[in-house]
Design a protein around this motif. Structure first.
Motif, mmCIF file in Angstrom:
data_model
loop_
_atom_site.group_PDB
_atom_site.id
_atom_site.type_symbol
_atom_site.label_atom_id
_atom_site.label_comp_id
_atom_site.label_asym_id
_atom_site.label_seq_id
_atom_site.Cartn_x
_atom_site.Cartn_y
_atom_site.Cartn_z
ATOM 1 N N VAL B 140 0.840 -1.205 0.000
ATOM 2 C CA VAL B 140 0.000 0.000 0.000
ATOM 3 C C VAL B 140 0.873 1.253 0.000
ATOM 4 O O VAL B 140 0.643 2.205 -0.754
ATOM 5 N N LEU B 141 1.928 1.226 0.832
ATOM 6 C CA LEU B 141 2.816 2.395 0.906
ATOM 7 C C LEU B 141 3.431 2.693 -0.453
ATOM 8 O O LEU B 141 3.483 3.850 -0.894
ATOM 9 N N PHE B 143 2.416 1.559 -3.484
ATOM 10 C CA PHE B 143 1.464 1.745 -4.571
ATOM 11 C C PHE B 143 0.823 3.129 -4.558
ATOM 12 O O PHE B 143 0.491 3.667 -5.600
ATOM 13 N N ARG B 144 0.692 3.700 -3.371
ATOM 14 C CA ARG B 144 0.102 5.053 -3.291
ATOM 15 C C ARG B 144 0.959 6.077 -4.007
ATOM 16 O O ARG B 144 0.467 7.091 -4.478
ATOM 17 N N ARG B 145 2.259 5.838 -4.063
ATOM 18 C CA ARG B 145 3.157 6.793 -4.706
ATOM 19 C C ARG B 145 3.498 6.390 -6.131
ATOM 20 O O ARG B 145 4.369 6.958 -6.743
ATOM 21 N N GLU B 182 7.845 10.964 -5.855
ATOM 22 C CA GLU B 182 8.161 10.815 -4.433
ATOM 23 C C GLU B 182 9.132 9.673 -4.166
ATOM 24 O O GLU B 182 9.860 9.694 -3.194
#
Lengths: 354, 515
Positions: B140-141, B143-145, B182
């Protein structure tokens, strides 16, 4: 209990304690809600609009769904016939009563008589195919009959009566039961009807005929071997179920004043299936509990999540199917011995009981 | 000979009546009309067949009535559209998708590692859950970026409808790809792969230790390296790959789109069977409910990603020529100008809809038939349809075959969806109507019979198209002056009626096995 009450009454009360309590709760519910909102009891009695009236509406929808789910539980849960055309029974009642009231200006009594007649005819329509097809093929044939009904209702050829894909609009409802002005009356009528249907069903399942129906579900060949002509028993179950569903449909028409063609679709049959799965298949109380859970869940999710409600709904059903296979009532019954034991142990621990 | 006829008297009579019916229906209209109607019927029949055949294989072997099959058909169509119209989004999604899958390819290695673990008690039970949570957090960490260039359902100018229209007009301009901001691509790749490896290992930890000396085949490693390599390539050569895909011939892109849809379907089917359906083999009705729930979820997901409005996938260049020499009158013209229509007996026939789709349907029919009849897997499948327990008793791993067949069935449905996208268009409800068609076709042909699925699908397609045609002409009702013109909504009712009649005559369908 006073000494005067006879043992049968006594045992009836103790057996149905939960039912009686919830019935009492339902009777006082509109007034309690009204009091919370600050409306007087008189205002609730006079059907003034407010939260109480809204809650009554929601409860009426639940009662209608419960009657409908009960009728499905009888043929699927008790008799073991998987039918995918059950919504046709409901929609036939809903549309017929709407059309008779609107286009033919019949009285409510005559409408009900006609609805009952057509419901019996419907049941025999499903019954004709019964000796020929079994199991999944029966499901497909009933799906077919149901979809023909759905398609015909949606078609323009009969659009003058049914309103085609818009649905039947603005059904004139007799004044004494009009849900807009006399909703409290409607509320109590719905409760009484639900109660009557529930007790008839309970009696039916406990009767010799009902026992044979259960035997058919468990093993049809064995029931035949014992000398029962299973066809007749299935027909009886179908007729009773169809009549009940048609009554629920009539109630739906009276409450909504509109009938949407969706009530005839496969989706509405699946609704019934979901309700009894949530509650517990083959347990009549399950249909009641399931209807309440289903409607309230749907309402809550739609209110707070909007569009994605159906996604969450689907996820919840999958979780229920995977982890709660016997439904709420079924699981409760299976675990009730453990729960009683646990409560006793707790009371002992708290020194409330020796 | 006489015996063969007498044995299946009802079947032959039914087929005879149907043939007479169709001949009479054809005599009622002009030549070009009935040829076109016939071809259209075959086209609808071919798409129905692709869904029905997978459905029937799954039902025959696994006894699962997969009501989510229509949704799988729809998902196939949407995936094909994405690859065909928005290759950039496809490449952007390909990299994380493949990297996430890669860790699960090493199941052999995980099983072996699991045997080496010597912890017991609570920690052993908690370990897989902790691993899964860790993997989920990492993924999740990262994939969000992760930058993914995608359309915007809320904004009409950038919605799928607009892109589809632009692609059809040849004016498609893909938006600029978003750069990594990011995190660096290397970190993203490592994170996704680490998450996938941890998740794969944790899932394997749920199984109990078998104390067996497992060997890891080289195929397992090869699969892992291939998947991971393609994933990494898609990540680091993103722009180049997108430029390549937009540059190539649209025929090849269409082929790639269909291929991706089928692969996605196979993957989806495999995951569905092994995680959700497998625990429910002991409770048949609940499988039904599960598939209904999955179908609702699938439709909601499609609505969330691709939006509600309907749109049509443009046809590849091979079937969309309109200029000089079209409509083609000879075969040579057709090959030379790639016409979208040809003229036959004064009527115009769309090449893609009425020629290409039935041909693909025929190819699939023969391929799967050969697979069933001539391969070892096919033999196991046929035996499993007859008597699953016996096959298991003979020492064949039926569970594995179950997964394969389910994946194959869903893959066929996705193929149908990908093929139907340019002809029928994409909508949220395309799956439901097709599923009903397929169910009717199967009930007519026989639920577990493969040739029955083909026969039923063709009958359903033909009947529908003939009734639609007669809706315009009108059916004179015998002995009266009335000419009945059925409206299009009434068309499905005719096939349903055919189904009910045939099921009453022959409860197992036309070619179904007698019990």
């Amino acid at each position: 209990m006073t000494e005067k009450t006879s043992p049968t009454v006594n045992s009836f009360v103790s057996q149905n304690r939960g039912l009686i309590l919830s019935l009492l709760a339902l009777v006082v519910l509109p007034f309690i809600v009204g009091l919370f909102e600050g409306a007087s009891l008189g205002a609730v009695w006079q059907n003034e609009s407010g939260t109480s009236k809204f809650v009554q509406g929601l409860a009426i929808e639940i009662f209608i769904l419960a009657i409908y789910a009960l009728s499905y539980d009888l043929i699927f849960g008790i008799t073991g016939l998987l039918s995918f055309g059950h919504s046709m029974f409901f929609a036939a009642g809903a549309y017929l009563s709407g059309i008779l009231l609107k286009s033919f200006d019949l009285s409510l009594g005559m409408t009900l008589v006609w609805v009952l007649v057509i419901a019996v005819v419907n049941a025999f329509l499903f019954g004709i195919v019964l000796p020929r097809v079994k199991g999944i093929t029966f499901a497909l044939v009933t799906l077919g009959l149901g979809s023909v009904f759905h398609i015909v209702i949606m078609s323009r050829e009969v659009g003058d009566y049914t309103g085609a894909d818009v649905g039947l609009q603005a059904v004139p409802v007799p004044e004494f039961i009009n849900p807009a002005t006399h909703r409290l009356t409607f509320y109590f009528v719905a409760i009484v009807l639900l109660l009557v249907v529930y007790f008839i069903y309970k009696r039916f399942v406990d009767s010799p005929t009902g026992r044979v129906c259960v035997a058919i579900r468990e093993n049809e060949d064995r029931a035949k071997m014992l000398g029962f002509n299973t066809f007749y028993f299935k027909i009886v179950a179908l007729v009773l179920s169809s009549v009940t569903a048609a009554l629920a449909g009539t109630l739906h028409t009276l409450y909504q004043p509109i009938v949407s063609p969706n009530t005839a679709g496969l989706g509405f049959t699946v609704t019934a299936l979901l309700i009894i799965l949530i509650g517990g298949v083959g347990t009549l109380n399950g249909a009641l509990v399931g209807a309440a859970v289903y409607r309230l869940l749907d309402f809550g999710l739609r209110r707070y999540l909007g569009e994605s409600a159906s996604f969450i709904n689907g996820a919840i059903y999958i979780l229920i199917v995977l982890y709660l296979p016997f439904g709420i009532v079924g699981t409760w019954r299976m675990q009730s011995a453990k729960i009683t034991e646990g409560r006793k142990r707790l009371l002992k621990l708290l020194k409330l009981e020796k | 000979m006489i015996n063969v006829i007498r044995k299946n008297l009802v079947l032959w009579l039914t087929i005879l009546v149907l043939v007479i019916f169709f001949v009479m229906a054809a005599r009622g209209m002009d030549t070009e009309d009935w040829v076109i109607t016939l071809l259209r019927g075959l086209s609808v029949g071919a798409v129905t067949f692709l869904v029905a055949s997978g459905f029937s294989l799954i039902f025959g072997l696994l006894d699962v009535l997969n009501l989510a099959h229509g949704t799988m058909f729809m998902i196939g169509a949407y995936v094909a559209w994405t690859v065909y119209v928005r290759p950039d989004t496809f490449v952007d999604l390909l990299a994380p998708g493949l990297l996430l899958v890669s860790g699960f390819m090493l199941s052999g290695l995980w099983d072996r590692l699991r045997e080496g673990i010597r912890i017991d008690g609570f920690l052993r039970k908690a370990l897989p859950w902790m691993g899964l949570m860790l993997a989920a957090v990492i993924v999740v960490l990262v994939f969000r970026r992760f930058p993914i260039t995608i359309w915007d359902v809320g904004n009409y100018a950038q919605s799928p409808v607009t892109y589809s229209f632009m692609a059809d007009q040849g004016l498609l301009v893909l938006p600029e790809g978003e750069p990594f901001e990011e995190i660096s691509p290397a970190v993203a790749a490592i994170g996704l792969m680490a998450g996938s490896l941890i998740a794969g290992f944790s899932l394997s930890l749920f199984k109990k230790s078998t104390q067996a000396n497992l060997k890891v085949g080289w195929r397992s490693y090869l699969g892992f390296f291939m998947v991971a390599l393609v994933g990494l390539a898609a990540l680091f050569l993103n722009d180049g790959l997108t430029a390549f895909l937009t540059g190539i011939n649209s025929n090849w892109l269409f082929f790639l789109a269909v291929l991706s849809a089928v692969s996605f379907g196979i993957l989806l089917g495999g995951v569905m069977e092994s995680t959700l359906i497998r625990p429910l083999y002991v409770r048949p009705i609940y499988q039904l409910m599960l598939t209904i729930g999955l179908s609702a979820i699938g439709i909601e997901v499609v609505r969330a990603i691709w939006g509600r409005p309907e749109f049509v996938m443009p046809k590849p260049a091979m079937f969309s020529g309109t200029g000089e020499g079209c409509p083609a009158t000879t075969l040579a013209d057709l090959v030379q100008y790639h016409c979208s229509t040809i003229e036959l007996l004064d009527g115009r026939i769309r090449v893609y809809n009425e020629i290409f789709i039935p041909v693909v349907g025929l190819v699939v029919l023969i391929t799967v038939w050969m697979l069933l009849q001539r391969s070892k897997l096919g033999m196991i499948i046929r035996a499993g349809v007859q008597d699953g327990e016996m096959v298991e008793a003979l020492g064949i791993n039926v569970r594995r075959v179950f997964t394969l067949v389910f994946a194959l069935g869903v893959g066929l449905a996705a193929l149908g969806g990908a093929l139907a996208a340019p002809s029928m268009g994409l909508s949220n409800v395309m799956g439901e109507s097709l599923l009903l068609n397929a169910l009717i076709a199967l009930a007519i042909g026989g639920l577990t019979s493969y040739p029955g699925a083909a026969l039923g699908s063709i009958l359903v397609g033909l009947l529908q198209q003939f009734i639609i045609k007669y809706g315009a002409i009108g059916i004179p009702i015998p002995f009266t002056e009335i000419i009945f013109k059925p409206t299009p909504p009434l068309v499905p009712a005719s096939t349903v009626l055919l189904m009910v009649i045939i099921l009453l005559l022959m409860p197992n369908g036309l070619l179904g096995r007698k019990e």
